[in-house]
Design an enzyme around this catalytic site. Structure first.
Site, PDB file in Angstrom:
ATOM      1  N   GLY A  82       0.798  -1.219   0.000  1.00 27.11           N
ATOM      2  CA  GLY A  82       0.000   0.000   0.000  1.00 27.11           C
ATOM      3  C   GLY A  82       0.837   1.278   0.000  1.00 27.11           C
ATOM      4  O   GLY A  82       2.070   1.257   0.105  1.00 27.11           O
ATOM      5  N   HIS A  83       0.151   2.413  -0.097  1.00 28.03           N
ATOM      6  CA  HIS A  83       0.813   3.709  -0.175  1.00 28.03           C
ATOM      7  C   HIS A  83       1.603   4.019   1.091  1.00 28.03           C
ATOM      8  O   HIS A  83       1.210   3.655   2.198  1.00 28.03           O
ATOM      9  CB  HIS A  83      -0.221   4.814  -0.431  1.00 28.03           C
ATOM     10  CG  HIS A  83      -1.253   4.925   0.648  1.00 28.03           C
ATOM     11  ND1 HIS A  83      -2.381   4.121   0.680  1.00 28.03           N
ATOM     12  CD2 HIS A  83      -1.342   5.717   1.735  1.00 28.03           C
ATOM     13  CE1 HIS A  83      -3.112   4.434   1.732  1.00 28.03           C
ATOM     14  NE2 HIS A  83      -2.498   5.395   2.403  1.00 28.03           N
ATOM     15  N   ASN A  84       2.759   4.654   0.906  1.00 28.34           N
ATOM     16  CA  ASN A  84       3.641   5.122   1.991  1.00 28.34           C
ATOM     17  C   ASN A  84       4.332   4.002   2.749  1.00 28.34           C
ATOM     18  O   ASN A  84       5.044   4.266   3.727  1.00 28.34           O
ATOM     19  CB  ASN A  84       2.884   5.985   3.010  1.00 28.34           C
ATOM     20  CG  ASN A  84       2.221   7.203   2.410  1.00 28.34           C
ATOM     21  OD1 ASN A  84       2.591   7.648   1.326  1.00 28.34           O
ATOM     22  ND2 ASN A  84       1.227   7.741   3.092  1.00 28.34           N
ATOM     23  N   VAL A  85       4.143   2.769   2.354  1.00 23.42           N
ATOM     24  CA  VAL A  85       4.808   1.656   3.043  1.00 23.42           C
ATOM     25  C   VAL A  85       6.315   1.737   2.806  1.00 23.42           C
ATOM     26  O   VAL A  85       6.773   2.106   1.730  1.00 23.42           O
ATOM     27  CB  VAL A  85       4.258   0.305   2.542  1.00 23.42           C
ATOM     28  CG1 VAL A  85       5.143  -0.861   2.975  1.00 23.42           C
ATOM     29  CG2 VAL A  85       2.838   0.095   3.045  1.00 23.42           C
ATOM     30  N   SER A 101       1.206   2.993   4.980  1.00 23.96           N
ATOM     31  CA  SER A 101       2.044   3.659   5.982  1.00 23.96           C
ATOM     32  C   SER A 101       2.667   2.729   7.007  1.00 23.96           C
ATOM     33  O   SER A 101       3.191   3.200   8.023  1.00 23.96           O
ATOM     34  CB  SER A 101       1.253   4.763   6.703  1.00 23.96           C
ATOM     35  OG  SER A 101       0.802   5.745   5.779  1.00 23.96           O
TER      36      SER A 101
END
Length: 364
Positions: A259-262, A279
């Site tokens: 997912g995003h920001n991982v 995240s």
């Protein structure tokens, strides 16, 4: 076809060769399927039991194996057979026959930068500002977005998407259908919604659910280190503001969702169908077993290992082995499972005790 002598193979992998070391090997096979010119892979005694079903003259065995008793004419004896397989399979990999050079049907922007000896397959699109390092192979029907950067010696199979501004290091390998740099799954409501409330109270929400979702755009991108591999149909979302990051040496299996920001550290293994929500941070040398799920905004320490089907809902300290739903220390989960299996017997014992108490035996 690759043709190498037994002694040449052994020298290349740093292993001992014994017997008729000048025998020529043209292929690699499992013991029962091996032909006369194949190298049979029988690195454990239980595998060697099947040698008699095939026609192999030479096999890769284990240190000090009695190769003559197995009816072989020669053998290769590596210290660690499975590690030796990495080099042997590379020697005999026939590849995929991709077109060399730039195929006439490829659409390559004049503003893209291609290094020396780059191959681009049919119907591939490379947008303006993209930069591809020396010796890279971009397979058929791939898409390389605007200002994307791919390091030297990349190998992209067919139907791979690398979106705009994604940055990838050297020696990148990507399997068919992977999508890197899609937008993150980020939506918000004008006022506090039932999902936020339910998470805070850990129960049923009293907030009205009749709001519409507004899209948060993903203006970050994805940064990937050196020596990374990405499996088929895996997706890595771009960050919301900062980049999603995959560390050097990390390998992602098929159908993985990041997912995003991982942030994923170096030298991790993410097995099939792993999902990491937005995240979360994954340390170095972490192994997430198949179908492991990681909730959002969590931290997993270095060298953590999860078993298949584990659901991580809280932070995990460095070096833990985790299993279950919710994730617990592996030994605790095993004990809990053993207790669960004993419940029917416990219920039966309690029922018998209740009968004994309610109908006591007649005293003498």
């Amino acid at each position: 076809m690759t043709s190498l002598s037994v002694k040449d193979i052994a020298a290349a992998i740093g292993a001992e060769a014994v017997g008729a070391v000048d025998l020529v090997v043209t292929g690699v096979a499992e013991p029962k399927d091996a032909g006369a010119q194949d190298l049979a892979l029988a690195m454990k005694p239980k595998f060697a039991e099947n040698l008699s079903e095939g026609a192999a003259k030479v096999a890769m065995l284990w240190p000090n194996a009695d190769w003559q008793a197995l009816g072989l004419e020669a053998a290769i004896l590596p210290d660690r057979g499975r590690f030796a397989m990495a080099s042997v399979t590379e020697m005999y990999d026939l590849g995929h026959g991709f077109h060399q050079g730039i195929h006439p049907s490829a659409v390559v922007s004049p503003e893209a930068q291609l290094g020396a000896d780059v191959s681009v397959g049919p119907l591939t699109v490379i947008e303006a500002g993209a930069a591809i390092g020396d010796g890279s192979v971009i397979g058929p029907q791939c898409y390389i977005g605007m200002d994307a950067q791919i390091g030297a010696n990349a190998f992209l199979r067919d139907h791979v998407t690398i979106a705009a501004r994604v940055k990838i290091g050297a020696n990148f390998i990507c399997q068919p259908g992977a999508r890197i740099g899609g937008d993150g799954f980020s939506f918000v409501t004008p006022e506090k919604n039932q999902v936020e409330d339910a998470r805070e109270v850990l129960g049923q929400s009293s907030v009205e659910s009749s709001q519409s979702w507004a899209r948060i755009h993903s203006i970050g991108s994805v940064t990937i280190g050196d020596d990374v591999e990405v499996g088929a149909n895996t997706c890595i979302d771009r960050g919301t503001i900062r980049d999603t990051v995959i560390g050097s040496g990390t390998k992602l299996d098929n159908l993985v969702q990041v997912g995003h920001n991982v942030v994923v550290g170096d030298d991790c293994l993410l097995c099939g169908m792993v999902g990491i929500a937005g995240s979360s941070q994954i340390g170095n040398n972490v192994v997430l077993g198949g179908q492991t799920g990681v909730g959002d905004n969590l931290t997993i320490g270095d060298a953590v290992i999860t078993g298949a089907g584990t659901m991580v809902l809280a932070n995990v300290p460095k070096g833990r082995f985790m299993l279950g739903y919710p994730a617990m220390k592996m030994e605790s989960q095993v004990e809990a499972y053993k207790g669960l299996r004993r419940l029917p017997r416990l219920f039966a014992d309690v029922a018998n005790l209740k009968k004994a108490v309610s109908k006591p035996a007649d005293s003498d």
